[in-house]
Write an enzyme that holds these catalytic residues in place. Structure first.
Site, PDB file in Angstrom:
ATOM      1  N   GLU A   1      43.636  38.481  52.870  1.00 25.12           N
ATOM      2  CA  GLU A   1      42.676  39.494  53.327  1.00 25.12           C
ATOM      3  C   GLU A   1      41.715  38.913  54.368  1.00 25.12           C
ATOM      4  O   GLU A   1      41.122  39.651  55.151  1.00 25.12           O
ATOM      5  CB  GLU A   1      41.872  40.036  52.145  1.00 25.12           C
ATOM      6  CG  GLU A   1      42.594  41.062  51.312  1.00 25.12           C
ATOM      7  CD  GLU A   1      42.847  42.360  52.071  1.00 25.12           C
ATOM      8  OE1 GLU A   1      41.891  43.033  52.448  1.00 25.12           O
ATOM      9  OE2 GLU A   1      44.028  42.690  52.279  1.00 25.12           O
TER      10      GLU A   1
ATOM     11  N   SER B   1      42.497  34.063  50.347  1.00 23.79           N
ATOM     12  CA  SER B   1      43.302  35.287  50.422  1.00 23.79           C
ATOM     13  C   SER B   1      43.715  35.649  51.837  1.00 23.79           C
ATOM     14  O   SER B   1      42.956  35.460  52.796  1.00 23.79           O
ATOM     15  CB  SER B   1      42.465  36.440  49.844  1.00 23.79           C
ATOM     16  OG  SER B   1      43.022  37.679  50.195  1.00 23.79           O
TER      17      SER B   1
ATOM     18  N   TYR C   1      34.920  42.217  50.226  1.00 19.66           N
ATOM     19  CA  TYR C   1      35.731  41.231  49.474  1.00 19.66           C
ATOM     20  C   TYR C   1      36.206  40.121  50.402  1.00 19.66           C
ATOM     21  O   TYR C   1      36.058  38.930  50.097  1.00 19.66           O
ATOM     22  CB  TYR C   1      36.931  41.942  48.834  1.00 19.66           C
ATOM     23  CG  TYR C   1      38.003  40.990  48.330  1.00 19.66           C
ATOM     24  CD1 TYR C   1      37.881  40.362  47.093  1.00 19.66           C
ATOM     25  CD2 TYR C   1      39.141  40.704  49.093  1.00 19.66           C
ATOM     26  CE1 TYR C   1      38.859  39.472  46.630  1.00 19.66           C
ATOM     27  CE2 TYR C   1      40.119  39.824  48.643  1.00 19.66           C
ATOM     28  CZ  TYR C   1      39.968  39.220  47.407  1.00 19.66           C
ATOM     29  OH  TYR C   1      40.938  38.337  46.964  1.00 19.66           O
TER      30      TYR C   1
HETATM   31  P1  NDP Z   1      42.494  39.401  38.630  1.00 14.59           P
HETATM   32  O1  NDP Z   1      41.601  40.468  39.111  1.00 14.59           O
HETATM   33  O2  NDP Z   1      43.690  39.754  37.809  1.00 14.59           O
HETATM   34  O3  NDP Z   1      41.629  38.340  37.774  1.00 14.59           O
HETATM   35  C1  NDP Z   1      40.318  38.028  38.112  1.00 14.59           C
HETATM   36  C2  NDP Z   1      39.735  37.155  37.020  1.00 14.59           C
HETATM   37  O4  NDP Z   1      38.381  36.816  37.349  1.00 14.59           O
HETATM   38  C3  NDP Z   1      39.691  37.802  35.628  1.00 14.59           C
HETATM   39  O5  NDP Z   1      40.017  36.837  34.660  1.00 14.59           O
HETATM   40  C4  NDP Z   1      38.232  38.206  35.498  1.00 14.59           C
HETATM   41  O6  NDP Z   1      37.773  38.316  34.178  1.00 14.59           O
HETATM   42  C5  NDP Z   1      37.588  37.012  36.187  1.00 14.59           C
HETATM   43  N1  NDP Z   1      36.192  37.241  36.559  1.00 14.59           N
HETATM   44  C6  NDP Z   1      35.660  38.262  37.269  1.00 14.59           C
HETATM   45  N2  NDP Z   1      34.334  38.127  37.417  1.00 14.59           N
HETATM   46  C7  NDP Z   1      34.005  36.977  36.767  1.00 14.59           C
HETATM   47  C8  NDP Z   1      32.785  36.297  36.555  1.00 14.59           C
HETATM   48  N3  NDP Z   1      31.606  36.757  37.028  1.00 14.59           N
HETATM   49  N4  NDP Z   1      32.805  35.133  35.858  1.00 14.59           N
HETATM   50  C9  NDP Z   1      33.958  34.650  35.370  1.00 14.59           C
HETATM   51  N5  NDP Z   1      35.147  35.263  35.515  1.00 14.59           N
HETATM   52  C10 NDP Z   1      35.171  36.406  36.215  1.00 14.59           C
HETATM   53  O7  NDP Z   1      42.954  38.552  39.908  1.00 14.59           O
HETATM   54  P2  NDP Z   1      44.349  37.820  40.218  1.00 14.59           P
HETATM   55  O8  NDP Z   1      44.766  37.055  39.036  1.00 14.59           O
HETATM   56  O9  NDP Z   1      45.264  38.767  40.859  1.00 14.59           O
HETATM   57  O10 NDP Z   1      43.900  36.825  41.383  1.00 14.59           O
HETATM   58  C11 NDP Z   1      43.364  35.537  41.089  1.00 14.59           C
HETATM   59  C12 NDP Z   1      42.499  35.088  42.247  1.00 14.59           C
HETATM   60  O11 NDP Z   1      43.283  35.018  43.433  1.00 14.59           O
HETATM   61  C13 NDP Z   1      41.327  36.004  42.597  1.00 14.59           C
HETATM   62  O12 NDP Z   1      40.277  35.184  43.045  1.00 14.59           O
HETATM   63  C14 NDP Z   1      41.852  36.858  43.739  1.00 14.59           C
HETATM   64  O13 NDP Z   1      40.795  37.320  44.527  1.00 14.59           O
HETATM   65  C15 NDP Z   1      42.703  35.838  44.457  1.00 14.59           C
HETATM   66  N6  NDP Z   1      43.832  36.355  45.198  1.00 14.59           N
HETATM   67  C16 NDP Z   1      44.728  37.183  44.589  1.00 14.59           C
HETATM   68  C17 NDP Z   1      45.839  37.615  45.259  1.00 14.59           C
HETATM   69  C18 NDP Z   1      46.834  38.535  44.617  1.00 14.59           C
HETATM   70  O14 NDP Z   1      47.636  39.122  45.352  1.00 14.59           O
HETATM   71  N7  NDP Z   1      46.852  38.667  43.298  1.00 14.59           N
HETATM   72  C19 NDP Z   1      46.102  37.182  46.652  1.00 14.59           C
HETATM   73  C20 NDP Z   1      45.101  36.282  47.179  1.00 14.59           C
HETATM   74  C21 NDP Z   1      44.009  35.878  46.478  1.00 14.59           C
HETATM   75  P3  NDP Z   1      37.899  39.709  33.338  1.00 14.59           P
HETATM   76  O15 NDP Z   1      39.283  39.680  32.744  1.00 14.59           O
HETATM   77  O16 NDP Z   1      36.820  39.579  32.345  1.00 14.59           O
HETATM   78  O17 NDP Z   1      37.722  40.841  34.304  1.00 14.59           O
HETATM   79  P1  GDR Z   2      45.075  44.534  48.606  1.00 12.02           P
HETATM   80  O1  GDR Z   2      45.936  45.181  47.420  1.00 12.02           O
HETATM   81  O2  GDR Z   2      43.957  45.384  49.025  1.00 12.02           O
HETATM   82  O3  GDR Z   2      46.070  44.122  49.666  1.00 12.02           O
HETATM   83  O4  GDR Z   2      44.438  43.260  47.890  1.00 12.02           O
HETATM   84  P2  GDR Z   2      46.118  46.693  46.946  1.00 12.02           P
HETATM   85  O5  GDR Z   2      47.360  46.700  46.146  1.00 12.02           O
HETATM   86  O6  GDR Z   2      44.880  47.231  46.316  1.00 12.02           O
HETATM   87  O7  GDR Z   2      46.327  47.494  48.321  1.00 12.02           O
HETATM   88  C1  GDR Z   2      47.440  47.229  49.163  1.00 12.02           C
HETATM   89  C2  GDR Z   2      47.562  48.309  50.214  1.00 12.02           C
HETATM   90  O8  GDR Z   2      47.977  49.530  49.591  1.00 12.02           O
HETATM   91  C3  GDR Z   2      47.228  50.603  50.140  1.00 12.02           C
HETATM   92  N1  GDR Z   2      47.190  51.732  49.193  1.00 12.02           N
HETATM   93  C4  GDR Z   2      46.657  51.708  47.967  1.00 12.02           C
HETATM   94  N2  GDR Z   2      46.059  50.700  47.285  1.00 12.02           N
HETATM   95  C5  GDR Z   2      45.620  50.975  46.027  1.00 12.02           C
HETATM   96  N3  GDR Z   2      45.065  49.995  45.310  1.00 12.02           N
HETATM   97  N4  GDR Z   2      45.724  52.223  45.466  1.00 12.02           N
HETATM   98  C6  GDR Z   2      46.310  53.270  46.127  1.00 12.02           C
HETATM   99  O9  GDR Z   2      46.389  54.364  45.612  1.00 12.02           O
HETATM  100  C7  GDR Z   2      46.809  52.996  47.428  1.00 12.02           C
HETATM  101  N5  GDR Z   2      47.439  53.746  48.361  1.00 12.02           N
HETATM  102  C8  GDR Z   2      47.667  52.975  49.431  1.00 12.02           C
HETATM  103  C9  GDR Z   2      45.865  49.985  50.408  1.00 12.02           C
HETATM  104  O10 GDR Z   2      45.124  50.796  51.311  1.00 12.02           O
HETATM  105  C10 GDR Z   2      46.277  48.628  50.979  1.00 12.02           C
HETATM  106  O11 GDR Z   2      46.574  48.747  52.336  1.00 12.02           O
HETATM  107  C11 GDR Z   2      45.173  42.443  46.987  1.00 12.02           C
HETATM  108  C12 GDR Z   2      44.199  41.882  45.952  1.00 12.02           C
HETATM  109  O12 GDR Z   2      44.935  41.211  44.956  1.00 12.02           O
HETATM  110  C13 GDR Z   2      43.228  40.912  46.592  1.00 12.02           C
HETATM  111  O13 GDR Z   2      42.446  40.283  45.577  1.00 12.02           O
HETATM  112  C14 GDR Z   2      44.037  39.852  47.344  1.00 12.02           C
HETATM  113  O14 GDR Z   2      43.178  38.942  47.965  1.00 12.02           O
HETATM  114  C15 GDR Z   2      44.934  40.514  48.361  1.00 12.02           C
HETATM  115  O15 GDR Z   2      45.818  41.395  47.684  1.00 12.02           O
HETATM  116  C16 GDR Z   2      45.798  39.504  49.118  1.00 12.02           C
END
Ligand code: NDP
Ligand code: GDR
Length: 327
Positions: A129, A127, A151
């Site tokens: 992050e 990520s 995280y």
């Molecule tokens: P989601 O939060 O939508 O999905 C996370 C998944 O992990 C869900 O299917 C969840 O299951 C599963 N999970 C959580 N805990 C466990 C566990 N203990 N055992 C097995 N499965 C588990 O994430 P995204 O699809 O958005 O992201 C996919 C991956 O990419 C994540 O690792 C995230 O951290 C990473 N990532 C995401 C980014 C983004 O912008 N979306 C950017 C960079 C990295 P359940 O449905 O049961 O909760």
């Molecule tokens: P992020 O995504 O932390 O970048 O992680 P998120 O959308 O939660 O926050 C992005 C930015 O928005 C600001 N923010 C708020 N965020 C949320 N959720 N709710 C609010 O009300 C709000 N107001 C302002 C946050 O402070 C932050 O700066 C996501 C996840 O998908 C991670 O798993 C992944 O790794 C990173 O993106 C890349």
């Protein structure tokens, strides 16, 4: 027919990646953790019309035996580790669980692959992050990391374990350092979806106000549909490696609100409020990715602009609420 194992299959990326792999002729095995809500947990797969095509198997990232069992039965050619506790804000409330699932969980998957199917190709969902307090204005594969949340620290451990297993055991293990990517299937707690859902509710008269935290942070937002293609491309390379996946454009939360509210003809300033309890203990102020390596080596490029994506998300949320109101 190649077989892919996807952990995190019920999440946003798991759904889009499964759709992509199925279209390419893969057998897709989806690891699903046991839940009392199993009837609704496949909602994203159902939304994409692929719930019946993915073979769902029980397993949990924190239970190495379950991973070993799944790998032994299905012997996948490719393993995509997408499972995580992925909500940054929650990671301060549940730092140990986040470390267990997002960090050690990845090590469990790597161990299971090493023990049972060491020639499988492995993808780790790293990520942006991990850059946290950014050390360079534009972040690439060579930018030093500075995690700013439990995280991000857990993801960094998983990232280095992936590199380490590649270097130590010669595994075909790659990390995609993905910047934020969104879609109509994004979890409602993340800011893009919170905003598009809020816009839809306000437009339909179901709410008047949208409370947010820090409006000044900026993110490099792309579409999940585009980003899962990069995951697949990484595992088709001869040599495993790490790649930044990003659009190269960064936008503030404030500007995101302007784009989303103006899509339905509303003035964001009349509805958005800020709440102190939504501010994080430590913020990642700016993220901006340089995906030159992925573009030149993988031939990947983002196809969807932020405006196109926000429009798609607002329309999907309007449709969801209209369906609920009609029933
Ligand atoms: P989601 O939060 O939508 O999905 C996370 C998944 O992990 C869900 O299917 C969840 O299951 C599963 N999970 C959580 N805990 C466990 C566990 N203990 N055992 C097995 N499965 C588990 O994430 P995204 O699809 O958005 O992201 C996919 C991956 O990419 C994540 O690792 C995230 O951290 C990473 N990532 C995401 C980014 C983004 O912008 N979306 C950017 C960079 C990295 P359940 O449905 O049961 O909760
Ligand atoms: P992020 O995504 O932390 O970048 O992680 P998120 O959308 O939660 O926050 C992005 C930015 O928005 C600001 N923010 C708020 N965020 C949320 N959720 N709710 C609010 O009300 C709000 N107001 C302002 C946050 O402070 C932050 O700066 C996501 C996840 O998908 C991670 O798993 C992944 O790794 C990173 O993106 C890349």
């Amino acid at each position: 027919m190649p077989t892919a194992l996807v952990t995190g299959v019920t999440g946003q990326d798991g759904a889009y990646l499964s759709q992509l792999l199925l279209a390419k002729g893969y057998r897709v095995i989806g690891l699903m953790r046991r839940s009392a809500s199993s009837d609704v947990i496949g909602e994203r797969l159902r939304w994409l019309g692929i719930l019946k095509d993915v073979e769902l198997v029980d397993g949990n990232l924190t239970d190495l035996s379950s991973l070993i069992r799944v790998l032994s039965v299905y012997k996948p050619d490719e393993v995509y580790n997408l499972a995580a506790q992925s909500f940054v804000a929650a990671s301060w409330q549940q730092p140990l669980l986040t470390g267990n699932v997002t960090g050690l969980g990845a090590a469990n998957v790597l161990e299971a692959v090493r023990l049972i199917k060491p020639d499988a190709r492995f993808y780790q969902a790293s990520s942006s992050e991990m850059y946290g307090l950014i050390q360079e204005p534009k972040q690439s594969e060579t930018t030093p990391f500075y995690p700013r949340s439990p995280y991000a620290a857990a993801k960094l451990y998983a990232h280095w374990m992936t590199v380490n297993y590649r270097e130590s055991f010669g595994m075909h293990a790659s990390s995609g350092i993905l910047f934020n990517h969104e879609s109509p299937l994004r979890g409602i707690e993340f800011v893009t979806r919170k905003v598009t859902d809020g816009v839809a509710r306000i437009k339909l008269g179901l709410a008047t106000e949208l409370p947010l935290g820090n409006l000044n942070a900026t993110r490099d937002w792309g579409h999940a549909r585009d980003y899962v293609q990069a995951m697949h491309l990484m595992l088709q390379q001869k040599v495993p490696d790490d790649y930044v996946i990003a659009t190269g454009r960064t936008t503030s939360i404030r500007d995101l609100c302007i784009i989303a509210f103006s899509h339905v003809g509303l003035n964001w300033e009349e509805h958005v409020t800020t709440r102190a309890d939504l501010i994080r203990p430590a913020e990642v102020d700016v993220l901006l990715g340089d995906s030159t390596k992925a573009q030149t080596t993988l031939g990947w490029k983002p196809e969807t602009t932020l405006e196109m994506m926000v429009a798609e998300m607002v329309e999907a949320d309007l449709a969801r609420h209209r369906t609920r109101m009609a029933s």
